[in-house]
Design a protein around this motif. Structure first.
Motif, PDB file in Angstrom:
ATOM      1  N   GLN A   7       0.811  -1.207   0.000  1.00 15.12           N
ATOM      2  CA  GLN A   7       0.000   0.000   0.000  1.00 15.12           C
ATOM      3  C   GLN A   7       0.852   1.268   0.000  1.00 15.12           C
ATOM      4  OE1 GLN A   7      -3.499  -0.192  -0.276  1.00 15.12           O
ATOM      5  NE2 GLN A   7      -2.953   1.891  -0.893  1.00 15.12           N
ATOM      6  N   VAL A   8       2.142   1.120   0.294  1.00 13.31           N
ATOM      7  CA  VAL A   8       3.014   2.289   0.384  1.00 13.31           C
ATOM      8  C   VAL A   8       3.098   3.016  -0.958  1.00 13.31           C
ATOM      9  CG1 VAL A   8       5.347   3.107   0.861  1.00 13.31           C
ATOM     10  CG2 VAL A   8       4.353   1.275   2.260  1.00 13.31           C
ATOM     11  N   GLU A   9       3.375   2.270  -2.014  1.00  9.42           N
ATOM     12  CA  GLU A   9       3.542   2.886  -3.335  1.00  9.42           C
ATOM     13  C   GLU A   9       2.319   3.674  -3.794  1.00  9.42           C
ATOM     14  OE1 GLU A   9       3.716   1.339  -7.878  1.00  9.42           O
ATOM     15  OE2 GLU A   9       5.148   0.364  -6.525  1.00  9.42           O
ATOM     16  N   PRO A  10       1.115   3.072  -3.775  1.00 10.43           N
ATOM     17  CA  PRO A  10      -0.040   3.861  -4.221  1.00 10.43           C
ATOM     18  C   PRO A  10      -0.336   5.066  -3.335  1.00 10.43           C
ATOM     19  CG  PRO A  10      -0.730   1.699  -3.410  1.00 10.43           C
ATOM     20  CD  PRO A  10       0.747   1.663  -3.533  1.00 10.43           C
ATOM     21  N   LEU A  11      -0.151   4.932  -2.011  1.00 13.79           N
ATOM     22  CA  LEU A  11      -0.393   6.082  -1.146  1.00 13.79           C
ATOM     23  C   LEU A  11       0.541   7.231  -1.497  1.00 13.79           C
ATOM     24  CD1 LEU A  11      -1.015   4.357   2.309  1.00 13.79           C
ATOM     25  CD2 LEU A  11      -2.666   5.693   0.998  1.00 13.79           C
ATOM     26  N   LYS A  12       1.806   6.915  -1.710  1.00 10.87           N
ATOM     27  CA  LYS A  12       2.762   7.950  -2.096  1.00 10.87           C
ATOM     28  C   LYS A  12       2.374   8.570  -3.440  1.00 10.87           C
ATOM     29  CE  LYS A  12       6.127   7.767   1.100  1.00 10.87           C
ATOM     30  NZ  LYS A  12       6.755   8.932   1.773  1.00 10.87           N
ATOM     31  N   GLU A  13       1.963   7.713  -4.361  1.00  4.55           N
ATOM     32  CA  GLU A  13       1.608   8.200  -5.693  1.00  4.55           C
ATOM     33  C   GLU A  13       0.404   9.127  -5.650  1.00  4.55           C
ATOM     34  OE1 GLU A  13       0.240   6.316  -9.978  1.00  4.55           O
ATOM     35  OE2 GLU A  13       1.902   5.380  -8.877  1.00  4.55           O
ATOM     36  N   PHE A  14      -0.518   8.855  -4.714  1.00  2.00           N
ATOM     37  CA  PHE A  14      -1.724   9.673  -4.629  1.00  2.00           C
ATOM     38  C   PHE A  14      -1.602  10.804  -3.614  1.00  2.00           C
ATOM     39  CE2 PHE A  14      -3.465   5.776  -6.558  1.00  2.00           C
ATOM     40  CZ  PHE A  14      -4.100   6.344  -7.651  1.00  2.00           C
ATOM     41  N   GLY A  15      -0.359  11.178  -3.264  1.00  2.00           N
ATOM     42  CA  GLY A  15      -0.154  12.424  -2.534  1.00  2.00           C
ATOM     43  C   GLY A  15       0.011  12.351  -1.043  1.00  2.00           C
ATOM     44  N   HIS A  16       0.100  11.167  -0.461  1.00  2.00           N
ATOM     45  CA  HIS A  16       0.322  11.074   0.977  1.00  2.00           C
ATOM     46  C   HIS A  16       1.806  11.340   1.254  1.00  2.00           C
ATOM     47  CE1 HIS A  16      -3.617   8.979   2.031  1.00  2.00           C
ATOM     48  NE2 HIS A  16      -3.657   9.191   0.724  1.00  2.00           N
ATOM     49  N   ASP A  17       2.076  12.311   2.107  1.00  2.00           N
ATOM     50  CA  ASP A  17       3.454  12.760   2.313  1.00  2.00           C
ATOM     51  C   ASP A  17       4.289  11.735   3.077  1.00  2.00           C
ATOM     52  OD1 ASP A  17       3.325  15.744   1.393  1.00  2.00           O
ATOM     53  OD2 ASP A  17       1.542  15.439   2.625  1.00  2.00           O
ATOM     54  N   TYR A  18       3.689  11.130   4.092  1.00  2.00           N
ATOM     55  CA  TYR A  18       4.402  10.154   4.922  1.00  2.00           C
ATOM     56  C   TYR A  18       3.540   8.907   5.080  1.00  2.00           C
ATOM     57  CZ  TYR A  18       6.889  14.455   6.135  1.00  2.00           C
ATOM     58  OH  TYR A  18       7.586  15.637   6.074  1.00  2.00           O
ATOM     59  N   VAL A  19       4.166   7.747   4.922  1.00  2.00           N
ATOM     60  CA  VAL A  19       3.447   6.480   5.044  1.00  2.00           C
ATOM     61  C   VAL A  19       4.267   5.539   5.922  1.00  2.00           C
ATOM     62  CG1 VAL A  19       2.442   4.506   3.848  1.00  2.00           C
ATOM     63  CG2 VAL A  19       2.447   6.757   2.742  1.00  2.00           C
TER      64      VAL A  19
END
Length: 354
Positions: free
Chosen positions: A313-325
């Motif tokens: 889930q890290v990659e898509p969250l980063k791709e969709f603008g989440h700054d820190y995961v």
């Protein structure tokens, strides 16, 4: 082919669903190794999982007599209130009539047959395969069956749009270092920024994801932070009990959150939570559980801190603008069999920085 990475099994989904329906003993009708890991984990959660241990002989001549024998053994040995027979690839291929086996076994315990195998692309088919006979047996209302189907399709769509199934292969990652993310989060709070802390968690995983909110509250009790959690009283029996336990745990800690959505509605709450964010107009958002349920348009212009338990889930969250995961590794086995909020790694890191 839509995916070239391992995906959740529909057989396992069926097992978890019968657990949520209050089944005490579940019998996997197949080889002894089928779904071994999850069967063992579910026993930690209080449901006995047996197997008919089908082998070469049964692959040819059938295993109905063995199933009837195991059903009688389970009733005598465990005195369950409810039982379920869950199919496997083997039982499907050889055409086993599990309903007939239940009827011919002579047991008095209410029992359902879940006709499922692993040959489904989406694991929600296993959930539906368990819910439909449960509704037929009167264990749930037809309205709840339809509600569950809608929620399942919403969750599936969330995974396809912004989750671990958003493309054919997603590389697993461990996310950002927890102490670095905790430091950045506390910097926002200490500088007087306004925040919103949201838990949008799936079922029993909320026992740990709730701790993320609880820890932030303990470390920053007077901060300008609005707390929201999907802990409304709806869903299958176990789901409702879990929500009550977590609500009580948060209240006991002094945290009074706004309850928006239920623990089985995590995939359908995105727009509702997005509207909450727009109303709050925060400078930062902390989202634990299923952060990708919230469409990215609602998060524009704010710093987003997300806590998930999925390395993919890290990659898509980063791709969709989440700054820190950050990723809570091994969260799932740590939340089976518990009845109160359990510490999260990220929460404990926050506490050390108080």
């Amino acid at each position: 082919m839509e995916y070239i990475q391992p995906r959740p099994s529909s057989i396992v989904a069926g097992l978890y669903t019968v657990r949520d329906l209050g089944v005490d003993v579940s019998i996997l009708h197949g080889p002894s190794g089928c779904s071994f890991k999850h069967a063992r984990l579910l026993e930690e959660d209080g449901m006995r999982v047996l197997t008919t241990s089908l082998g070469d002989n049964e692959f040819i001549f059938g295993g109905q007599e063995i199933l009837e024998k195991v059903l009688r053994y389970a009733e005598k040995e465990f005195s369950p209130k409810r039982m379920a027979v869950v199919g496997t690839c083997v039982s499907m291929i050889i055409g086993e009539d599990m309903e007939s086996a239940i009827e011919n076994s002579g047991i008095n315990t209410p029992a359902i047959a879940v006709n499922i195998h692993a040959g489904f692309r989406e694991n929600i088919d296993g959930v539906i395969a368990a819910l439909e006979p449960a509704a037929k047996a009167g264990w749930i209302e037809e309205t709840e069956l339809e509600r569950q189907k809608e929620l399942l399709h919403a969750a599936n769509m969330t995974e396809k749009l912004r989750g671990a199934a958003y493309k054919p292969y997603v590389k697993p990652q461990r996310g950002d270092l927890k102490h670095v993310v905790a430091q950045k989060l506390l910097e926002c709070v200490k500088s007087g920024e306004k925040g919103i802390a949201i838990m949008n968690a799936k079922k029993e995983t909320a026992y740990m994801f709730a701790d993320v909110l609880k820890a932030l509250w303990e470390v920053c009790p007077g901060a300008d932070i609005e707390y929201v959690a999907n802990l409304e009283d709806r869903g299958l029996p176990k789901v409702r009990r879990d929500a009550e336990n977590i609500r009580n745990g948060l209240v006991d800690s002094g945290l009074h959150a706004e309850y928006t959505g239920a623990l089985d509605e995590y995939g359908a709450t995105g727009d509702i939570l997005g509207e909450k964010i727009l109303e709050c107009r925060p400078d930062f958002a902390l989202i634990s559980g299923v952060p990708h349920a919230i469409p990215p348009g609602y998060l524009e212009g704010i710093k987003v801190f997300s806590v998930t338990n999925g390395p993919r889930q890290v990659e898509p969250l980063k791709e969709f603008g989440h700054d820190y995961v950050v990723v809570e590794v091994d969260l799932h086995p740590k939340t089976l069999g518990v009845r109160e909020i359990v510490p999260s790694e990220f929460g404990d890191v926050l506490r050390t920085m108080k």
